[in-house]
Scaffold this active site. Structure first.
Site: not given
Length: 463
Positions: A91, A170, A177, A192, A196
């Site tokens: 990520h 989320d 957001r 967040s 996930k």
């Protein structure tokens, strides 16, 4: 008639006031507000107020851990047991020109690692991986859990949106957001991402935490704190996690904009592409291979000999796309808009590329240039090297050369090592969980086989 509305455990207004006054929320309070928001009891405007209070007042480590757990508990958890290969995810916190996922996933798939890449849309001034891939005709981001598992089993890699059942709290907070100015918050970013990734069920996770003018986190100190927080969240949940802190004071590569970045990623998969994109792809690949138990395997040859390119084609086809189709290209050429040097930051460039309000599922090819010295813009005007120009609806590439207002990185890779924060270790030996990766000077970063760009004299600021 008697009111049968069930009583709630807490009043959200009280919780907003608690955080507004910089007091900690209790674990039960956090669990309730996330659940109540998911059920529709807490209104979007109330959750927006709480998010803003968190941005301003922050959260402690325990609160962040509780928030992450509450978002995980709002949905289902996946498992990749039975794939026959390790499942390692990656990520990135996002930055201008960050298209690393596109060459990285097929590269790892070609080397025998399963990569269940759950990606997002554009957030703030950064483009989303899903938005970029939707430039490819026919490609689908939304897959069922069964489709995702099948694509991962058959091709070794999948890049898709998180399903509606995975951390739905989320998903709803993420959308809020993006439109309420509450993106740049360490607690919200960390919870967040990790909600996930933990719910996804991978065997390991490599984090690419960006810092600099083109990232959500501007300073190295803040980026280190964010990385440390996420690594600890992963460790606490049993997910082996490492993080690289990478320089985003300048855009990655030469291309900014959705279709542009896909083109550049494919160039990397053909064995070319900008040096900084290639090097970061390989650096992340090495970390993922280490987590998969293959620390000595060199990913470079698979990128150079076409194996990663073939894996890319299989992955795109498995999600309905045509890897050979032409990508979108705007052809109208109108005005040039020079931008003052003082405003030349990564985020400014991103706004030129996508325009105001362009985040979300909008597949824009991209429109900025940084022009080489003594060259002409496509509309025919001569532009000095130190200006950034915008041609209306013009799909273009960043051809090289930085405005003097940008702070260049040192002319070599610089790894700063930290000891591991817990007893977890990756197969193949102990590796530091958090590293800092700075890019070389601009002329070195873009020296790798450019096909059509004129070279621009280097403009350096003191290191």
């Amino acid at each position: 008639m008697q009111d049968r509305t069930p009583l709630e455990a807490y009043d959200v207004v009280d919780l907003i006031a608690t955080k507004r006054h910089a007091r900690e929320l209790a674990p039960d309070e956090i669990a309730w507000v996330v659940d109540a928001f998911t059920r529709g009891v807490v209104a979007p405007e109330q959750m927006s107020a709480l998010l803003m209070a968190i941005v301003i007042q922050g959260m402690g480590r325990r609160e962040i851990r509780d928030l992450t757990a509450a978002m995980i508990a709002s949905g289902e958890r996946l498992s990749f047991v039975g794939l026959g290969r390790p499942a390692i995810d990656k990520h990135s916190t996002g930055g201008v020109g960050d298209k690393i996922t596109l060459p990285l996933v097929p590269l790892l798939a070609a080397l025998g690692v399963a990569v269940p890449q759950l990606s997002g849309r554009g957030l703030g001034h950064t483009g989303g991986t899903l938005d970029k891939l939707e430039s490819i005709p026919g490609w689908r981001a939304d897959l069922s859990n069964e489709e995702m598992y099948r694509a991962l089993r058959d091709t070794g890699g999948v890049i898709c949106a998180a399903g509606p059942g995975l951390a739905p709290a989320d998903r709803a907070m993420y959308a809020l957001r993006d439109v309420t100015g509450t993106v740049a918050s360490l607690p919200l970013i960390a919870s967040s991402i990790m909600s996930k990734k933990i719910a996804e069920g991978a065997d390991g996770l490599v984090l690419d935490v960006k810092f600099g003018s083109g990232a959500f986190v501007p300073s190295l100190t803040e980026a280190r704190e964010l990385a440390s927080t996420m690594v600890q969240l992963g460790d606490d949940s049993g997910l082996r996690t490492v993080a690289l802190l990478t320089d985003m004071d300048a855009p990655l590569g030469r291309a900014v904009g959705n279709a542009n970045e896909v083109r550049e990623a494919v160039e990397v998969l053909h064995g070319g592409g900008p040096a900084d994109v290639v090097e970061l792809t390989l650096s992340l690949a090495r970390e993922m291979l280490a987590l998969a138990g293959m620390p000595d395997l060199d990913p470079g040859p698979a990128l150079a000999d076409g194996r990663a390119l073939e894996a890319w084609r299989r992955i795109i086809v498995a999600q309905g796309g045509d890897p050979e189709a032409a990508l979108p290209l705007h052809v109208k050429r109108k005005s040039c808009v020079p931008v003052p040097l003082g405003s030349c930051s990564g985020s400014t460039l991103a706004r030129l590329a996508w325009g105001p309000g362009a985040s979300g599922p909008v597949a824009r090819p991209g429109i900025p240039w940084i022009t080489p010295q003594a060259s002409k813009c496509s509309c025919g005007k001569a532009i000095p090297c130190a200006q950034v120009t915008r041609c209306s609806r013009l799909a273009a590439m960043i051809l090289g050369g930085l405005p003097a207002g940008w702070n260049h990185s040192p002319p070599r890779w610089n790894w700063v090592r930290q000891p591991r924060s817990s007893g977890h270790s990756s197969p193949g030996g102990s590796r530091p969980q958090t590293r800092v990766l700075r890019r070389p000077a601009r002329e070195a970063r873009h020296g790798a086989r450019p096909r059509d760009s004129a070279r621009c004299p280097s403009r350096r600021t003191p290191a």
